[in-house]
Design a protein around this motif. Sequence first.
Motif: not given
Length: 522
Positions: A374-377, A389-396, A459-461, A472-475
């Motif tokens: 999680l720290l790495s993420i 670039i802003h990402t949204v968190a998923d359920s996992v 907020p995002g799933q 996807q954003a990293l790649v």
Amino acid sequence: MFLQELNPLYETIHPPSFQPRYTAWWITQENNDQSGEAIRDEDIDFGLLVLRVCLLSIQSLPHSKFPTTGVLKSHPEAMEQWYSSLANELDKSQPSTKKPSIETVQHRFLQAGYLKNYGKIRASWSILNTAVKNAHEMGLHLKEPGIPTSELEMELRRRTFWNLYVWDRSMCTFFGHWPLIPEGYFDIEPPYDNLQPLTISPYVLTPFTDRVFHIKLARYLTAFMSPPSWKSDQQKPAVVSEFAQRFHQVIVDQLPPPFSLENPDISWDAAHPALPLKREMLGLFIYTTEASLYRWFMDPCESLHRGHNVRAKNGPDLLALSHRRSLMDTTCKIISCIAKLYALTANEEGGSVDRLFTLPISLVDSLATLGVCLLSIQADERRLSKKGIHTVADSVLQRSYNTFFDAFGLLYRQAPHYIFAKRGVKALEGLHGTLCAGLGGPDLFEASPTGATMMGSFPGQAQRTGYFPLEQALVSLHASGGGGEFQGRTLIALPEWLPSFLESPARTSLFHSQAFFGDILT
């Protein structure tokens, strides 16, 4: 009572051969008491075996309030002290030149397990070493031992050897010891699961079935984790994927329905009262073994690595990123098994001594692994944010955060009772605080960080199909030529123990780290 009720997890003796010997042994002792004859050496060995079985049984009481009144004449703690003192005195009285017997190997194996449960790893390793030497002297490692043996005796030899093998490989994997039983220097077959079946329709299930899978897991760990010179394979995403696929084929897919990891058939629990506990213990070992495959991918973009330790030069790899997800998912399942085991043993404080070592240690290891992922993420997200670039968190990802903070709360509640939990909390407090700060501070939680439960801070799933938004954003960033900044200086504060942990993520580094446990395991 010890053999039937209190020792459901340690099928380290073979009942068809043990029970007749046990009955004859008692008759012999009664006759000796009447005649005054000296006790034979083989009877002393078997008496030691009985004492060690009883000690491990007392130590493995399901919970602190297990009903022993009216069954045991003394309090379990008093009986444990008495049996332990008697067994140690009898063992020391035996001459060093005495030829070992199968009972010698068995009672030393049980003693090694007893000491391990108290966290006395050095002493346990020493006893296991002696047991392996005795087994080698007896030829227990050979399919053809060169002496007349019945099929019943061969099954006893098989079970005794392979129980030693499982402990040996566990010691190697978790504590970094050299293997006492080298691969390629034994040819004895694995034991046959030929105890009295609990059920034969639609499949055969015995009290030893789960032990057979423990043996398979130990062999699989050996194939991937040993020797240390194979470490480079553990860092190759494609190789890890092949091992993971094979792991599911030879282990997970072969589990009988009562031990299935997903939707197990609990209708057979009535056939054997220990099945629920066995299921969770086996599940814990399976998930722990699977997690071992992915541990090198806690920080696939090396956002947490110090500049001079950077290895990746070609940007983030999608397969490596997916391995971090697999590690997080599997670690969450490990924590779930630990929580269920606490529930099955009645409470978090007191009771089964395994909770003084096995479960708290596993919980600390899982928290360290999941927390670093999680720290790495969070570090990856900050790097992406600097690129706009802003990402949204998923359920996992949300589940992983929830699991981490809930599990840290569990460990925190144990700290006043268990030294292992106390040391773990002290080592992980910095990681916990950094993760809290990365999510926006303690205002996101119901309670203080030490007992936090995640609220709706995501907020995002995203569905678990195709690429995850972060990956996807990293790649995509790397493909566009903007990934050069993924190497270099760390953007967030690191816990004291993290740099060495990233360079050697095996569990052995955790156990040898002064920042975690120091000399407590001796």
